[in-house]
Scaffold this active site. Structure first.
Site, PDB file in Angstrom:
ATOM      1  N   GLY A 134       0.808  -1.211   0.000  1.00 26.30           N
ATOM      2  CA  GLY A 134       0.000   0.000   0.000  1.00 26.30           C
ATOM      3  C   GLY A 134       0.843   1.263   0.000  1.00 26.30           C
ATOM      4  O   GLY A 134       0.573   2.211  -0.752  1.00 26.30           O
ATOM      5  N   TYR A 193      -8.244 -16.838   5.495  1.00 22.90           N
ATOM      6  CA  TYR A 193      -7.556 -15.834   4.685  1.00 22.90           C
ATOM      7  C   TYR A 193      -7.709 -16.133   3.199  1.00 22.90           C
ATOM      8  O   TYR A 193      -8.104 -15.252   2.409  1.00 22.90           O
ATOM      9  CB  TYR A 193      -6.080 -15.767   5.061  1.00 22.90           C
ATOM     10  CG  TYR A 193      -5.273 -14.866   4.154  1.00 22.90           C
ATOM     11  CD1 TYR A 193      -5.309 -13.484   4.319  1.00 22.90           C
ATOM     12  CD2 TYR A 193      -4.492 -15.399   3.135  1.00 22.90           C
ATOM     13  CE1 TYR A 193      -4.576 -12.654   3.481  1.00 22.90           C
ATOM     14  CE2 TYR A 193      -3.765 -14.573   2.285  1.00 22.90           C
ATOM     15  CZ  TYR A 193      -3.811 -13.212   2.461  1.00 22.90           C
ATOM     16  OH  TYR A 193      -3.100 -12.389   1.618  1.00 22.90           O
ATOM     17  N   LYS A 244      -9.769 -14.031   0.101  1.00 21.99           N
ATOM     18  CA  LYS A 244      -9.173 -13.560  -1.144  1.00 21.99           C
ATOM     19  C   LYS A 244      -9.934 -14.092  -2.361  1.00 21.99           C
ATOM     20  O   LYS A 244      -9.977 -13.437  -3.410  1.00 21.99           O
ATOM     21  CB  LYS A 244      -7.696 -13.962  -1.201  1.00 21.99           C
ATOM     22  CG  LYS A 244      -6.836 -13.243  -0.177  1.00 21.99           C
ATOM     23  CD  LYS A 244      -6.924 -11.722  -0.337  1.00 21.99           C
ATOM     24  CE  LYS A 244      -6.061 -10.969   0.655  1.00 21.99           C
ATOM     25  NZ  LYS A 244      -6.131  -9.505   0.475  1.00 21.99           N
TER      26      LYS A 244
END
Length: 324
Positions: A69, A206, A210
């Site tokens: 990010g 997780y 996704k």
């Protein structure tokens, strides 16, 4: 009879050839997309040259203070976009803002929110974005836990993971999408993961979160196509960031594990040129090779890998405890 056999043989050949072409494209499309991104400007010179021209002057990046990010934000600033950085730690936001502003002549606004708090944060974000025409939204924020079986992951961690990984991409997109539709211009970048390719025991929730991002992105792509809005799904493999702190091998980086800077430069290069990418050429090859194997085989090897990483994570935690 000979004619019938010849027709059947030709039909089998045609079907087989088409199946092979479709199979290879489906498995290698990330690599094709990177090649397309390199070559397209030569064949379509009249296309807008910059991201600002294509989408607008402002980009919003979530999870903007670390890893991918932060480097997405830096690369977008390098390309002349003003930034809205969103993260949960004020001190880190200020530090990243000062760092990027010292390098590039862009405007930066930051917003402190913790996406794990759920619904309450989005009205705040919407209010603070008032008056800003968002050209690019990068849904990067996400969380992961150390590899572990589901029964040993705390319920609080699981709730946070589901709220952050799936809630943020859905609800922030919902908040910003209407203004993009109104301007008939914009790009939504959703950071998924190559882990969506198969179930991952020891990271079960997780990987499933996704997969949600994959389906969400592909469905949204068709919904907004008529409004001239670009949706891009980015699916990295291992990147040397703090999210993979449980593995010393991954953190060390290397050819298979690019650092966040190299990864973001490569991924942003494909923005506006392709709707789906692994972001980095090595990851494209890895993804293609994994996809060649049947789901059961991929899941088996994923299980073996994360069993080892689980042991590595346990050893890593033990070392940290010993330090204190």
């Amino acid at each position: 009879m000979a004619l019938i056999l010849q027709v059947i043989s030709s039909g089998i050949y045609i079907v087989g050839s088409l199946s092979i072409v479709a199979f290879l494209y489906d498995n290698l499309k990330s690599l094709f997309s990177i090649i397309k991104a390199v070559l397209e400007p030569y064949f379509r010179p009249n296309l807008p040259k910059t991201l600002v021209e294509k989408f607008g002057q402002w980009a919003v990046v979530t999870g903007a203070t670390d890893g991918i990010g932060k480097e997405y934000a830096r690369e977008l600033a390098r390309q002349g976009l003003n930034l809205v950085l969103i993260s949960r730690t004020k001190e880190k936001l200020i530090a990243v803002t000062n760092e990027i502003e010292s390098q590039y002549n862009v405007k930066i606004k930051w917003i402190v929110v913790d996406f794990a708090k759920g619904r309450e944060v989005y009205d705040q974000i919407e209010e603070e974005l008032n008056g800003i025409d968002v050209g690019i939204l990068v849904n990067n924020v996400g969380m992961i836990h150390d590899p572990e079986t589901l029964d040993k992951v705390s319920e609080d961690t699981l709730w946070d993971l589901l709220t952050v990984n799936m809630g943020s991409v859905t609800m922030l997109t919902r908040k910003i999408l209407p203004q993009m539709i109104g301007r008939r211009k914009g790009a939504i970048v959703n950071l998924g993961s190559s882990s969506e390719l198969q179930p991952l025991p020891n990271l079960t929730a997780y990987a499933a979160s996704k997969k949600f991002i994959t389906h969400f992105s592909k469905g949204l792509e068709y919904e907004v196509a008529d409004h001239n809005i670009h949706v891009q799904l980015v699916m990295p493999n291992f990147v040397a960031t703090n999210m993979n702190a449980y593995s010393d091998k991954v953190r060390q980086g290397g050819l298979l594990f690019p650092n966040a800077y190299s990864y973001a430069r490569s991924a942003v290069f494909t923005l506006g040129k392709t709707s789906e990418t692994n972001g980095f050429w090595v990851h494209g090859i890895q993804y293609a090779l994994m996809k060649l194997a049947p789901m059961q085989i991929r899941t088996y090897f994923g299980n073996q890998l994360f069993k080892r990483l689980r042991i590595e994570a346990l050893e890593h935690r033990q070392k940290k405890q010993n330090l204190y």
